[in-house]
Design a protein around this motif. Sequence first.
Motif, PDB file in Angstrom:
ATOM      1  N   ILE A 108     -27.143  41.780  -8.888  1.00 42.44           N
ATOM      2  CA  ILE A 108     -25.710  41.575  -9.091  1.00 42.44           C
ATOM      3  C   ILE A 108     -24.984  42.878  -8.760  1.00 42.44           C
ATOM      4  CG2 ILE A 108     -23.893  41.083 -10.761  1.00 42.44           C
ATOM      5  CD1 ILE A 108     -25.546  38.658 -10.131  1.00 42.44           C
ATOM      6  N   ASN A 109     -23.953  42.785  -7.929  1.00 45.46           N
ATOM      7  CA  ASN A 109     -23.221  43.994  -7.527  1.00 45.46           C
ATOM      8  C   ASN A 109     -21.822  44.093  -8.112  1.00 45.46           C
ATOM      9  OD1 ASN A 109     -25.325  44.986  -5.979  1.00 45.46           O
ATOM     10  ND2 ASN A 109     -24.619  44.001  -4.104  1.00 45.46           N
ATOM     11  N   GLY A 110     -21.320  42.998  -8.668  1.00 42.49           N
ATOM     12  CA  GLY A 110     -19.970  43.039  -9.217  1.00 42.49           C
ATOM     13  C   GLY A 110     -19.792  42.056 -10.354  1.00 42.49           C
ATOM     14  N   ILE A 111     -18.874  42.382 -11.268  1.00 43.11           N
ATOM     15  CA  ILE A 111     -18.615  41.537 -12.435  1.00 43.11           C
ATOM     16  C   ILE A 111     -17.109  41.283 -12.544  1.00 43.11           C
ATOM     17  CG2 ILE A 111     -18.807  41.317 -14.947  1.00 43.11           C
ATOM     18  CD1 ILE A 111     -21.195  43.260 -14.805  1.00 43.11           C
ATOM     19  N   TYR A 112     -16.742  40.014 -12.659  1.00 42.47           N
ATOM     20  CA  TYR A 112     -15.353  39.615 -12.853  1.00 42.47           C
ATOM     21  C   TYR A 112     -15.030  39.560 -14.343  1.00 42.47           C
ATOM     22  CZ  TYR A 112     -14.861  38.173  -7.951  1.00 42.47           C
ATOM     23  OH  TYR A 112     -14.789  38.150  -6.579  1.00 42.47           O
ATOM     24  N   PHE A 113     -13.874  40.111 -14.715  1.00 40.30           N
ATOM     25  CA  PHE A 113     -13.357  39.978 -16.072  1.00 40.30           C
ATOM     26  C   PHE A 113     -12.312  38.863 -16.094  1.00 40.30           C
ATOM     27  CE2 PHE A 113     -13.910  44.825 -17.020  1.00 40.30           C
ATOM     28  CZ  PHE A 113     -15.281  44.689 -16.926  1.00 40.30           C
ATOM     29  N   ASN A 114     -12.169  38.224 -17.226  1.00 39.86           N
ATOM     30  CA  ASN A 114     -11.199  37.144 -17.406  1.00 39.86           C
ATOM     31  C   ASN A 114      -9.905  37.734 -17.976  1.00 39.86           C
ATOM     32  OD1 ASN A 114      -9.953  34.688 -17.633  1.00 39.86           O
ATOM     33  ND2 ASN A 114     -11.445  33.792 -19.030  1.00 39.86           N
ATOM     34  N   ARG A 115      -8.831  37.695 -17.187  1.00 37.93           N
ATOM     35  CA  ARG A 115      -7.575  38.325 -17.582  1.00 37.93           C
ATOM     36  C   ARG A 115      -6.645  37.363 -18.310  1.00 37.93           C
ATOM     37  NH1 ARG A 115      -2.980  39.255 -13.253  1.00 37.93           N
ATOM     38  NH2 ARG A 115      -2.808  37.037 -13.754  1.00 37.93           N
ATOM     39  N   LYS A 116      -5.982  37.896 -19.339  1.00 38.49           N
ATOM     40  CA  LYS A 116      -4.865  37.209 -19.973  1.00 38.49           C
ATOM     41  C   LYS A 116      -3.603  38.014 -19.668  1.00 38.49           C
ATOM     42  CE  LYS A 116      -7.283  35.056 -23.894  1.00 38.49           C
ATOM     43  NZ  LYS A 116      -7.319  34.926 -25.380  1.00 38.49           N
ATOM     44  N   ASN A 117      -2.636  37.392 -18.995  1.00 35.88           N
ATOM     45  CA  ASN A 117      -1.419  38.071 -18.576  1.00 35.88           C
ATOM     46  C   ASN A 117      -0.277  37.759 -19.543  1.00 35.88           C
ATOM     47  OD1 ASN A 117      -0.065  39.560 -16.157  1.00 35.88           O
ATOM     48  ND2 ASN A 117       1.304  37.867 -16.613  1.00 35.88           N
ATOM     49  N   TYR A 118       0.473  38.802 -19.923  1.00 33.40           N
ATOM     50  CA  TYR A 118       1.589  38.643 -20.851  1.00 33.40           C
ATOM     51  C   TYR A 118       2.897  39.020 -20.168  1.00 33.40           C
ATOM     52  CZ  TYR A 118      -1.615  38.033 -24.765  1.00 33.40           C
ATOM     53  OH  TYR A 118      -2.578  37.540 -25.610  1.00 33.40           O
ATOM     54  N   PHE A 119       3.944  38.275 -20.478  1.00 37.33           N
ATOM     55  CA  PHE A 119       5.289  38.561 -19.976  1.00 37.33           C
ATOM     56  C   PHE A 119       6.260  38.461 -21.140  1.00 37.33           C
ATOM     57  CE2 PHE A 119       9.360  36.925 -18.174  1.00 37.33           C
ATOM     58  CZ  PHE A 119       9.682  38.017 -17.380  1.00 37.33           C
ATOM     59  N   LYS A 120       6.985  39.554 -21.411  1.00 33.38           N
ATOM     60  CA  LYS A 120       7.925  39.616 -22.544  1.00 33.38           C
ATOM     61  C   LYS A 120       7.260  39.185 -23.849  1.00 33.38           C
ATOM     62  CE  LYS A 120      12.398  39.275 -20.213  1.00 33.38           C
ATOM     63  NZ  LYS A 120      12.995  40.448 -20.908  1.00 33.38           N
ATOM     64  N   GLY A 121       6.025  39.638 -24.026  1.00 33.97           N
ATOM     65  CA  GLY A 121       5.300  39.384 -25.259  1.00 33.97           C
ATOM     66  C   GLY A 121       4.612  38.048 -25.343  1.00 33.97           C
ATOM     67  N   TYR A 129      -2.394  30.710 -14.279  1.00 37.77           N
ATOM     68  CA  TYR A 129      -2.568  32.104 -14.693  1.00 37.77           C
ATOM     69  C   TYR A 129      -3.686  32.312 -15.704  1.00 37.77           C
ATOM     70  CZ  TYR A 129       0.642  35.096 -12.260  1.00 37.77           C
ATOM     71  OH  TYR A 129       1.227  35.876 -11.298  1.00 37.77           O
ATOM     72  N   TYR A 130      -4.328  31.236 -16.124  1.00 44.25           N
ATOM     73  CA  TYR A 130      -5.490  31.375 -16.996  1.00 44.25           C
ATOM     74  C   TYR A 130      -6.350  30.121 -16.877  1.00 44.25           C
ATOM     75  CZ  TYR A 130      -8.534  32.152 -20.947  1.00 44.25           C
ATOM     76  OH  TYR A 130      -9.647  32.329 -21.719  1.00 44.25           O
ATOM     77  N   PRO A 131      -7.677  30.282 -16.730  1.00 49.08           N
ATOM     78  CA  PRO A 131      -8.359  31.569 -16.561  1.00 49.08           C
ATOM     79  C   PRO A 131      -8.039  32.195 -15.210  1.00 49.08           C
ATOM     80  CG  PRO A 131      -9.902  29.764 -16.233  1.00 49.08           C
ATOM     81  CD  PRO A 131      -8.628  29.142 -16.690  1.00 49.08           C
ATOM     82  N   PHE A 132      -8.114  33.536 -15.168  1.00 46.24           N
ATOM     83  CA  PHE A 132      -7.829  34.274 -13.949  1.00 46.24           C
ATOM     84  C   PHE A 132      -8.811  35.435 -13.883  1.00 46.24           C
ATOM     85  CE2 PHE A 132      -5.635  36.991 -10.989  1.00 46.24           C
ATOM     86  CZ  PHE A 132      -4.985  36.113 -10.134  1.00 46.24           C
ATOM     87  N   TYR A 133      -9.662  35.430 -12.868  1.00 40.59           N
ATOM     88  CA  TYR A 133     -10.772  36.372 -12.824  1.00 40.59           C
ATOM     89  C   TYR A 133     -10.502  37.516 -11.855  1.00 40.59           C
ATOM     90  CZ  TYR A 133     -12.941  32.375 -15.103  1.00 40.59           C
ATOM     91  OH  TYR A 133     -13.216  31.345 -15.963  1.00 40.59           O
ATOM     92  N   LEU A 134     -10.697  38.744 -12.348  1.00 43.63           N
ATOM     93  CA  LEU A 134     -10.492  39.948 -11.561  1.00 43.63           C
ATOM     94  C   LEU A 134     -11.800  40.722 -11.448  1.00 43.63           C
ATOM     95  CD1 LEU A 134      -7.180  41.220 -13.203  1.00 43.63           C
ATOM     96  CD2 LEU A 134      -7.396  40.058 -10.994  1.00 43.63           C
ATOM     97  N   LEU A 135     -12.170  41.105 -10.244  1.00 43.69           N
ATOM     98  CA  LEU A 135     -13.356  41.934 -10.036  1.00 43.69           C
ATOM     99  C   LEU A 135     -13.006  43.356 -10.465  1.00 43.69           C
ATOM    100  CD1 LEU A 135     -16.262  42.094  -8.903  1.00 43.69           C
ATOM    101  CD2 LEU A 135     -15.242  42.762  -6.716  1.00 43.69           C
ATOM    102  N   LYS A 136     -13.491  43.757 -11.627  1.00 45.79           N
ATOM    103  CA  LYS A 136     -13.118  45.050 -12.189  1.00 45.79           C
ATOM    104  C   LYS A 136     -14.306  45.978 -12.427  1.00 45.79           C
ATOM    105  CE  LYS A 136      -8.666  45.006 -12.498  1.00 45.79           C
ATOM    106  NZ  LYS A 136      -7.883  46.061 -11.803  1.00 45.79           N
ATOM    107  N   MET A 137     -15.514  45.461 -12.310  1.00 48.08           N
ATOM    108  CA  MET A 137     -16.706  46.267 -12.576  1.00 48.08           C
ATOM    109  C   MET A 137     -17.699  46.052 -11.442  1.00 48.08           C
ATOM    110  SD  MET A 137     -18.979  46.241 -16.055  1.00 48.08           S
ATOM    111  CE  MET A 137     -20.375  47.333 -16.318  1.00 48.08           C
ATOM    112  N   PHE A 138     -18.190  47.126 -10.867  1.00 45.06           N
ATOM    113  CA  PHE A 138     -19.111  46.983  -9.738  1.00 45.06           C
ATOM    114  C   PHE A 138     -19.960  48.238  -9.579  1.00 45.06           C
ATOM    115  CE2 PHE A 138     -14.776  47.949  -8.330  1.00 45.06           C
ATOM    116  CZ  PHE A 138     -14.943  49.195  -7.733  1.00 45.06           C
TER     117      PHE A 138
END
Length: 291
Positions: A108-121, A129-138
């Motif tokens: 495995i060369n990369g790991i996606y995190f599951n993001r929770k996005n907030y707008f005005k709290g 916008y959910y689930p929304f996966y971002l490749l943040k670890m590799f």
Amino acid sequence: MQPPFSFIVLTYNEEIHLPRLLQSIAGLQAPLFVLDSGSMDDTLTIAQSYNATIARHPFVNHPQQWHHALTCFNITTPWVVCLDADHTVTPELYQLLADFNPDGYAGINGIYFNRKNYFKGKWIKHGGYYPFYLLKMFRYGIGYSDLNENMDHRFVVNGATTIWKQGWLLEENLKENQIAFWIDKHNRYSDQLAMEEVERMQQLRIQTIKPRLTGNPDERTAQLKQWWWKLPRYVRPAVYFSYRLIFKLGILDGRTGIIFHFLQGFWFRLMVDIKIDELLKKQHEGRSKRP
């Protein structure tokens, strides 16, 4: 024992966000690297209080800034985690990182995190916008910043990836609680995206990631982008907004969520289309004036 990963964080005037992020990861005791683009507040003082290694580099766009971040620091860990200053690591994601053992990720060369996005709290839970996966670890030296993007930044890895679906990364830019900041920021982003799309029309840019609807999250996004570019300008913002609001149930996000989907899904995309036409007109007029 030092974990097998380092954190890299981009900053610019992030005194309102950085303590929140750094406190959420402090217990992991991982090496911390901060690339700053000219902060004039207490950002660097805060970073120093968490023993961060700091470098400075002028900001052009996110892909180029991340490229510099991945090449300027002396990273000695086999993995890196790349975060923005307005992110926060939840306890669930913290535990996944604390338990991370590279031996369990052979191949495995990369790991996606599951993001929770907030707008005005408010957590934007619907509208795609959910689930929304971002490749943040590799793996360091294998993952890289996609320089074929101007604004919609992503990392790229060759080889297999996996997703931590229950490890949430919170994204909340508190500066965007002032709508003037959000509009000014996205007005600049629309400049970058319009230029990028014109360059794609002229075959000056190509997609780094192979479009594949059945692939990883970024390959699916690449396929959706190909369809997007083929839609007629001025029609596609309305189609996209309707899709998010109705088919992806964005209407369930309530008044604040609907405002977000309108701004991000319609207003921003319409600005891009208008600016594309302005750029094409300017180029045409420039060619017409040549002898």
